[in-house]
Structures are given as structure tokens and as C-alpha cells.
Design an enzyme around this catalytic site. Structure first.
Site, PDB file in Angstrom:
ATOM      1  N   HIS A  68      51.876  -4.025  29.594  1.00 19.38           N
ATOM      2  CA  HIS A  68      50.840  -4.712  28.889  1.00 19.38           C
ATOM      3  C   HIS A  68      49.848  -5.533  29.666  1.00 19.38           C
ATOM      4  O   HIS A  68      50.359  -6.372  30.313  1.00 19.38           O
ATOM      5  CB  HIS A  68      51.436  -5.590  27.827  1.00 19.38           C
ATOM      6  N   TYR A 131      58.046 -16.749  30.671  1.00 20.63           N
ATOM      7  CA  TYR A 131      56.689 -16.675  31.021  1.00 20.63           C
ATOM      8  C   TYR A 131      55.873 -17.815  30.608  1.00 20.63           C
ATOM      9  O   TYR A 131      55.759 -17.934  29.224  1.00 20.63           O
ATOM     10  CB  TYR A 131      56.007 -15.400  30.864  1.00 20.63           C
TER      11      TYR A 131
END
Length: 468
Positions: A68, A131
Site C-alpha cells: 500500500h 509505524y
């Protein structure tokens, strides 16, 4: 025990950086600084301003996620376990389709710029993939994701665990091949005040930019700012302003000037800071009192009237934005009502005007001002304040009027010089700086040489004649 030294390495994908982290361990376990702004930015990591921290826990080996590309930057690492990471550049440009792979352990992190697709495969049980991102997730943001297939043979990613044996979502199995991917476009430039003289010139000089007039975005409307997805933009050029110098001295004009030149600029400065935008803001020689014959960028502001005071206040707000270009200019001439067009019209009708001869400066044509702004954005010299006007001799308004008359085939003597005091007698006028000439040395040092006013004036009048 401490393992490794903090360091940052580039990769084959521009902007994709591998960070080697220090891991401090003993009998109790280990500790690391996963994100340390001061140290990492000093080594070259962008100061990307994370606002959200996400953790994906994967209980088994072989969990495979992606690929992605999202409309934000992120810093990825593992909190526990190990993972094989793969990144594909899905941004428009020469590096489109480039693949980089890195094994992620506690001592490794990767900075992933906007538009680079991210994926990983777990190599140990109980892998926690972490993240940091610099925009908040939303359904609207997800609509702008770009995807590519994990198994695309053109990418030839060497997955440690064959994809046939991996845990993969149905959605990830059916993403398009690289040949069918529409590249993620870069963040855009937005021009505000696009219907004004400078705005129209900027729209011509930046054909790829979005250009919004007051009908699309009123900078003085507080609610307008919440309607824009600012993360889609990289740069905002503010060409919107209140410029009625004399009317600004009236009660309503004062309110309008502060609304457009100060309050609105404060909102733009806040937006630019929050979303890490470059803000280009155009200011004026009216921030100076005009007692000095020349003004450089370091001269303290000393405005005389309300208009100048609002421009000076707006400047102070713009300088709080980390990425800003504050462009001061003077005596602007462009597509619309202006001094040169007025003088040319008077000359055509045989009128003999009286024009002030004790205010001194240089004209700035909007196409030249727009070209200078484009130059700053293309070259990205040091952020800060730059003066930008036409080049050549300093003149009075009467000198310029006489030049216009001469170029229109009329005698220079048709223009009668008059002092500011005489011209303003009996009129409600704002105080004006006597000397408005701005030093051009700083912008010239960046490689931009403004065109001489005389040359621009001839071209402008020739265009006026053709338009008639």
C-alpha cells in the site's frame, strides 16, 4: 550491552531511508530510541512531524501485508520479532516501480516517504510492527491509497516465505499489477487570490497549480479552512490581500484590511505549520517608513499607515512558519486597473495629468514577480525574506508617467510633476513611504536576475495596444 551506532543510509528509492538504531540490552531485556527527533534529523532524516502511532500485532510467522502507498510519510520498525519489509516506489517519475527490501529487527527502522508502497512479512511469532505517520487516518485519506500486487512478477520480490504459504487478506491478493497502477501524483501547489493581478500571473506561470479565487476560498472566512484537505498540498502561495491603501484609513477599511492581511494570514500560517507546507506570502514596501533611500531584507519594519501596519503584522505571522518565503515587492503592475494602464489611457485621450514627483521606487510587473516566486520554489534556497521588484534606475511616479506618455507617442512634458503634499491637499489619503526602492542583492544571489523596468514597461504597453 549496546549494539550498533545510530546511522542513516539511502536506498535505490529516493527518500526511502534505512535507520540503524542503537539497542541497549542487559539481563532484563533491551531498550532503544525508536524516534529521536534531534539526533535523527541531524543525521538527515526529514523532520516529518508524526501525529499518529500505529502498531500491528501478528501472532504467527508468514503474515504478509501490503503493498500500500499512502498519502503521508511514515517511520516503520518492529517492537518485537522480525519482519521482511518490501517497498515499491509508486510515485510518478523515473523511479516508479523500483523495489527495495530490508529485514527489520529491533535495531532497524525505515523512513518511507509519501507515495512509496509499504509491505512486510513476519519472520517470527508475535511480531509487533510499529509505524509513526504524519497525518491522521481517515476514510477520505484511504480513498487516495495506491496499491500493487504482492505477487507481481515484474516486481520479483523475494518473499522468504512463499506467498502460497503465507497469511494474506483477500484484498491484498487482488491488488493490480504494476502495469495497471496509476502512479500517485505529487502534492500540489495551491494559489490563493487567483483572480487578482498577481494571482492571474501565477496561474499562467504555474499551469499545474490549483488556483482558487475568493469565490472558491475566501481567506477571511474561518470556516473555509476546515473544508480543505491540506495534506494534498505541498505549497500554498498567498496572493490574496486587501490593497486599498487609502480606504484602509477608514473605519470599515481598517477592519477589512486587518481581516485579510493579518487574521487570515495567521490562519494560513497555522495551517502551513501544522501540515508542513511551504507558505509563500507577498508583502509590500509599505512596511517601511521610506526614510532610507534603499531597503534591504534586514531593515526593521516601520510602517506609516494602516495598510503598512497590517502587512507588517502579517509578515510577523508568516515568519513563524518553518518553511516560508516572504516576498516583498513594490508598485505592482499587472492585468487589471493600475497606474501604468491609467496613464496610458490618459495619454490616449490627450489628458495632461499632474503626478507626484517626490516618491521614489521601481515598478514590479506581475509576470516578473510570478517568475521570481517560481524560481524560489524550483531552487528552494534558504527560507526567509526576499525582495523582488523590477530592476534598473529608481524613479518617481512622475518619471514613470512621462515614460508611459513618451512610449504612447505623447510629449513627456504633458506630465506635470507635483509634490505629494500638493497632490494630497483636500483628499483623504494614507501616508506613503517617500523611498520604496528595495535591494535585489539577496534574490540575485539565488540566480534570479529581475528584468529591467524599462524593458517590461515597453512590453506591457505593447500588449495593452494589442488588446485595444
Amino acid at each position: 550491552m549496546t549494539v550498533g551506532e545510530l546511522g542513516i543510509r539511502g536506498t535505490a528509492i529516493p527518500g526511502l531511508l534505512v535507520i540503524d538504531l542503537q539497542v541497549h540490552g542487559d539481563a532484563r531485556g533491551w531498550f532503544k530510541e525508536n524516534w529521536q527527533r534531534e539526533k535523527m534529523t541531524t543525521l538527515g532524516l526529514p523532520d516529518f512531524g508524526p501525529v499518529q502511532n500505529n502498531v500491528s500485532f501478528n501472532p504467527q510467522v508468514g503474515v504478509t501485508r501490503g503493498i500500500h502507498a499512502e498519502p503521508w510519510d511514515k517511520l516503520v520498525s518492529v517492537a518485537t520479532g522480525r519482519a521482511f519489509g518490501a517497498w515499491v516506489d509508486l510515485r510518478a517519475g523515473a523511479s516508479f516501480g523500483t523495489v527495495v527490501t530490508v529485514e527489520l529487527a529491533p535495531d532497524t527502522a525505515v523512513f518511507v516517504p509519501r507515495g512509496v508502497a509499504n509491505s512486510y512479512q513476519t519472520l517470527e511469532p508475535a511480531t509487533a510492527y510499529s509505524y509513526l505517520v504524519n497525518d491522521h487516518w481517515s476514510p477520505q485519506a484511504r480513498a487516495s491509497y495506491t496499491y500493487v500486487n504482492l505477487a507481481d512478477p515484474q516486481l520479483a520480490i523475494g518473499w522468504p516465505i512463499p506467498l502460497a504459504d503465507a497469511e494474506i487478506s483477500d484484498a491484498d491478493r487482488h491488488h493490480p499489477l504494476l502495469a495497471d497502477v496509476v502512479a500517485m501524483p505529487p502534492r500540489r501547489t495551491l494559489v490563493l487570490g487567483a483572480n487578482g493581478q498577481l494571482g492571474r500571473a501565477l496561474t499562467t506561470a504555474l499551469p499545474e497549480a490549483e488556483a482558487w479565487g475568493r469565490d472558491r476560498f475566501d481567506v477571511t472566512d474561518p470556516g473555509a479552512y476546515d473544508t480543505v484537505r491540506w495534506a494534498d498540498y505541498d505549497t500554498v502561495i498567498n496572493a490574496a490581500a486587501y490593497t486599498e491603501v487609502d480606504a484602509a484609513e477608514t473605519p470599515q477599511g481598517r477592519r477589512d484590511a486587518w481581516a485579510a492581511n493579518v487574521t487570515a494570514v495567521g490562519r494560513l500560517a497555522s495551517v502551513a505549520t501544522e501540515h508542513r507546507l511551504t507558505l509563500v506570502h507577498v508583502s509590500s514596501d509599505y512596511v517601511f517608513d521610506g526614510t532610507a533611500p534603499w531597503h534591504d531584507e534586514d531593515e526593521p519594519v516601520s510602517p506609516l499607515g494602516v495598510y503598512g501596519q497590517t502587512k507588517a503584522a502579517g509578515e510577523a505571522l508568516v515568519t513563524t512558519v518553518p518553511r516560508h518565503y516572504l516576498v516583498r515587492t513594490s508598485w505592482v503592475i499587472g492585468d487589471g486597473p493600475n497606474f501604468v494602464a491609467t496613464m496610458a489611457g490618459l495619454a490616449a485621450r490627450g489628458v495632461t495629468p499632474t503626478v507626484v514627483d517626490d516618491q521614489y521606487g521601481r515598478l514590479t510587473f506581475t509576470d516578473e514577480l510570478a517568475a521570481g516566486i517560481v524560481h524560489l520554489l524550483a531552487g528552494r534556497p534558504a527560507y526567509g525574506t526576499y525582495h523582488l521588484t523590477g530592476a534598473g534606475p529608481v524613479q518617481s511616479w512622475a518619471d514613470i508617467a512621462a515614460d508611459v506618455y513618451e512610449l504612447c507617442g505623447r510629449p513627456r512634458a504633458d506630465v506635470t510633476p507635483v509634490s505629494t503634499a500638493t497632490y494630497a491637499a483636500g483628499k483623504q489619503t494614507a501616508p506613503r513611504p517617500q523611498h520604496s526602492a528595495l535591494s535585489l542583492d539577496k534574490i540575485a544571489a539565488t540566480g534570479f536576475t529581475p528584468r529591467p523596468v524599462a524593458e517590461s514597461l515597453r512590453a506591457y504597453l505593447a500588449e495593452l495596444t494589442r488588446a485595444d
